[in-house]
Design a protein around this motif. Structure first.
Motif, PDB file in Angstrom:
ATOM      1  N   VAL A 272       0.834  -1.211   0.000  1.00 56.05           N
ATOM      2  CA  VAL A 272       0.000   0.000   0.000  1.00 56.05           C
ATOM      3  C   VAL A 272       0.866   1.257   0.000  1.00 56.05           C
ATOM      4  CG1 VAL A 272      -1.636   1.363   1.375  1.00 56.05           C
ATOM      5  CG2 VAL A 272      -1.996  -1.099   1.089  1.00 56.05           C
ATOM      6  N   LYS A 273       1.942   1.244   0.762  1.00 59.77           N
ATOM      7  CA  LYS A 273       2.791   2.431   0.898  1.00 59.77           C
ATOM      8  C   LYS A 273       3.350   2.894  -0.433  1.00 59.77           C
ATOM      9  CE  LYS A 273       6.664   4.202   3.623  1.00 59.77           C
ATOM     10  NZ  LYS A 273       7.631   3.885   4.707  1.00 59.77           N
ATOM     11  N   GLU A 274       3.706   1.946  -1.296  1.00 55.09           N
ATOM     12  CA  GLU A 274       4.279   2.306  -2.599  1.00 55.09           C
ATOM     13  C   GLU A 274       3.206   2.581  -3.643  1.00 55.09           C
ATOM     14  OE1 GLU A 274       7.465   2.884  -3.144  1.00 55.09           O
ATOM     15  OE2 GLU A 274       7.855   2.436  -1.024  1.00 55.09           O
ATOM     16  N   LYS A 275       2.127   1.828  -3.595  1.00 55.40           N
ATOM     17  CA  LYS A 275       1.109   1.953  -4.634  1.00 55.40           C
ATOM     18  C   LYS A 275       0.180   3.130  -4.403  1.00 55.40           C
ATOM     19  CE  LYS A 275      -2.000  -0.883  -7.424  1.00 55.40           C
ATOM     20  NZ  LYS A 275      -2.489  -2.250  -7.700  1.00 55.40           N
ATOM     21  N   TRP A 276      -0.159   3.397  -3.132  1.00 54.66           N
ATOM     22  CA  TRP A 276      -1.057   4.508  -2.791  1.00 54.66           C
ATOM     23  C   TRP A 276      -0.452   5.298  -1.622  1.00 54.66           C
ATOM     24  CZ3 TRP A 276      -3.256  -0.570  -2.976  1.00 54.66           C
ATOM     25  CH2 TRP A 276      -4.039  -0.840  -4.108  1.00 54.66           C
ATOM     26  N   PRO A 277       0.655   5.996  -1.834  1.00 53.02           N
ATOM     27  CA  PRO A 277       1.327   6.665  -0.706  1.00 53.02           C
ATOM     28  C   PRO A 277       0.453   7.685   0.010  1.00 53.02           C
ATOM     29  CG  PRO A 277       2.254   7.352  -2.814  1.00 53.02           C
ATOM     30  CD  PRO A 277       1.400   6.174  -3.098  1.00 53.02           C
ATOM     31  N   GLY A 278      -0.391   8.408  -0.714  1.00 53.00           N
ATOM     32  CA  GLY A 278      -1.278   9.367  -0.064  1.00 53.00           C
ATOM     33  C   GLY A 278      -2.311   8.681   0.811  1.00 53.00           C
ATOM     34  N   ALA A 279      -2.880   7.597   0.289  1.00 51.21           N
ATOM     35  CA  ALA A 279      -3.851   6.826   1.069  1.00 51.21           C
ATOM     36  C   ALA A 279      -3.179   6.194   2.279  1.00 51.21           C
ATOM     37  CB  ALA A 279      -4.480   5.746   0.195  1.00 51.21           C
ATOM     38  N   TYR A 280      -1.972   5.726   2.105  1.00 43.49           N
ATOM     39  CA  TYR A 280      -1.208   5.132   3.208  1.00 43.49           C
ATOM     40  C   TYR A 280      -1.070   6.126   4.363  1.00 43.49           C
ATOM     41  CZ  TYR A 280       2.998   3.372   5.630  1.00 43.49           C
ATOM     42  OH  TYR A 280       3.908   2.943   6.565  1.00 43.49           O
ATOM     43  N   ASP A 281      -0.728   7.369   4.031  1.00 39.41           N
ATOM     44  CA  ASP A 281      -0.583   8.390   5.065  1.00 39.41           C
ATOM     45  C   ASP A 281      -1.917   8.653   5.767  1.00 39.41           C
ATOM     46  OD1 ASP A 281       2.102   8.669   4.527  1.00 39.41           O
ATOM     47  OD2 ASP A 281       1.865  10.429   3.241  1.00 39.41           O
ATOM     48  N   ALA A 282      -3.000   8.658   5.002  1.00 33.24           N
ATOM     49  CA  ALA A 282      -4.320   8.906   5.579  1.00 33.24           C
ATOM     50  C   ALA A 282      -4.730   7.773   6.513  1.00 33.24           C
ATOM     51  CB  ALA A 282      -5.358   9.082   4.474  1.00 33.24           C
ATOM     52  N   ILE A 283      -4.471   6.534   6.108  1.00 32.88           N
ATOM     53  CA  ILE A 283      -4.807   5.376   6.942  1.00 32.88           C
ATOM     54  C   ILE A 283      -4.005   5.413   8.242  1.00 32.88           C
ATOM     55  CG2 ILE A 283      -4.720   2.854   7.090  1.00 32.88           C
ATOM     56  CD1 ILE A 283      -5.060   2.961   3.921  1.00 32.88           C
ATOM     57  N   LYS A 284      -2.724   5.756   8.131  1.00 30.92           N
ATOM     58  CA  LYS A 284      -1.890   5.872   9.330  1.00 30.92           C
ATOM     59  C   LYS A 284      -2.423   6.951  10.265  1.00 30.92           C
ATOM     60  CE  LYS A 284       2.249   4.781   9.551  1.00 30.92           C
ATOM     61  NZ  LYS A 284       3.037   3.763  10.325  1.00 30.92           N
ATOM     62  N   ALA A 285      -2.974   8.022   9.693  1.00 29.28           N
ATOM     63  CA  ALA A 285      -3.431   9.158  10.495  1.00 29.28           C
ATOM     64  C   ALA A 285      -4.785   8.908  11.158  1.00 29.28           C
ATOM     65  CB  ALA A 285      -3.509  10.415   9.620  1.00 29.28           C
ATOM     66  N   PHE A 286      -5.567   7.975  10.625  1.00 35.80           N
ATOM     67  CA  PHE A 286      -6.902   7.681  11.172  1.00 35.80           C
ATOM     68  C   PHE A 286      -6.832   7.418  12.668  1.00 35.80           C
ATOM     69  CE2 PHE A 286      -9.955   4.660  12.757  1.00 35.80           C
ATOM     70  CZ  PHE A 286     -11.153   4.946  12.139  1.00 35.80           C
ATOM     71  N   THR A 287      -7.726   8.046  13.418  1.00 33.13           N
ATOM     72  CA  THR A 287      -7.836   7.756  14.842  1.00 33.13           C
ATOM     73  C   THR A 287      -9.247   8.058  15.328  1.00 33.13           C
ATOM     74  OG1 THR A 287      -6.875   8.151  17.043  1.00 33.13           O
ATOM     75  CG2 THR A 287      -7.053  10.058  15.583  1.00 33.13           C
TER      76      THR A 287
END
Length: 328
Positions: A272-287
């Motif tokens: 996910v980190k390489e294919k959708w880096p923006g989405a990866y950051d958003a998923i990490k930020a979810f709380t």
């Protein structure tokens, strides 16, 4: 003159880039992040309890706001790791420390699955009983009270008597309750509910009749707030208790302790980190926290709202918050 010649190739590319930058700024992602991210759909897994459906749809709807294509895929809670390792599935929004840690650790050890961090919610899952049962088992919540034959029989039903009946979650949830009963030599029989809904429907019915019931209750959820009761206090969990039979009360068997408590994690395919880096950051930020989730579960399970309606209301009320996730 053909109309196609109104713009040179270079001018057209510049205009296109400007439009991309404009679109990216509208959704909160940088142009570079948008350009890097694949247009393939991100597949988020759905399981069989209300809270997970809510967290997954919140994440999916936030990613849609950022311009991603999203697919929701029904998947087994533990068996999903095969799909996450292969990249056929991409994101699982709830992996509970209480039941899923072993499966998660085995998957992340392959390097094909990544722990995307905590959701912000804290998990508790354990055997639970209504307060009215303490009249027949006054030594509860100490787990050793359950070894008393009279106490166990107080929790029995026609199908288990004289053994007590413990209503576990669906078998796909794991939890090692059958192993726990055997390791602690409890005079109980484990009966698994077919679904999350069936589990809590049986609690509702028993509670109204003040009938005996011992069952799997988890939090965040509305049940511990709605009903007066308590969790059984088993010997404290340790990783050694689950993995080393020599550890704990029973020197010959593992799982002779309670369930672990702790985080609810976000996990997914390492690609996910390489294919959708923006989405990866958003998923990490979810709380999100337990109180928020408990309220939303209550609105679905008790007030009759749909998951989509509850998620929509949350999105409207928290735009400043989730828009920050997609700007990460």
């Amino acid at each position: 003159m053909h109309s196609a010649n109104l713009f040179s190739g270079r001018t057209f590319r510049q205009l296109t880039a400007a439009l991309v930058i404009s679109s990216a700024s509208c959704i909160g992602l940088s142009a570079s992040a948008l350009a890097q991210d694949s247009t393939d759909p991100i597949k988020l897994t759905l399981h069989d309890w209300t809270g997970q459906l809510i967290t997954t749809e919140i994440m999916g709807e936030v990613l849609k706001k950022a311009g991603y294509s999203i697919e929701y895929v029904q998947a087994d809670y533990l068996a999903q790791f095969a799909g996450l390792e292969s990249g056929d599935l991409h994101v699982a929004m709830e992996m509970w420390e209480t039941t899923g840690r072993d499966a998660m650790d085995a998957a992340t050890a392959t390097g094909k699955v990544e722990n995307f961090g905590p959701t912000g919610m804290k998990a508790k899952e354990e055997w639970w009983y209504p307060a009215y049962m303490t009249e027949q088992c006054p030594d509860l919540p100490n787990w050793e009270a359950l070894k008393d034959e009279a106490c166990a029989e107080a929790f029995s039903t026609a199908e288990t008597a004289p053994k007590g009946r413990y209503l576990g979650g669906p078998v796909t949830w794991g939890g090692f309750d059958d192993e726990r009963v055997e390791a602690l030599d409890l005079p109980f029989e484990v009966i698994h509910a077919g679904t999350d809904a069936a589990l809590f429907a049986e609690l509702e019915s028993a509670y109204q009749r003040k009938a005996p019931i011992m069952l799997w209750i988890y939090a965040p959820h509305w049940a511990p707030a709605k009903y007066d009761g308590a969790w059984v206090e088993f010997p404290e969990y340790s990783a050694e208790c689950y993995n080393d039979p020599a550890t704990g009360i029973n020197p010959d068997m593992a799982y002779d302790c309670g369930k672990p408590f702790g985080e609810i994690w976000k996990v997914g395919w390492a690609g996910v980190k390489e294919k959708w880096p923006g989405a990866y950051d958003a998923i990490k930020a979810f709380t999100i926290d337990n109180d928020e989730m408990g309220k939303m579960i209550t609105e679905v399970d008790l007030d009759g709202k749909t998951v989509s309606a509850v998620v929509g209301e949350w999105m409207d009320a928290n735009e400043d918050r989730w828009s920050g996730w997609i700007k990460k």
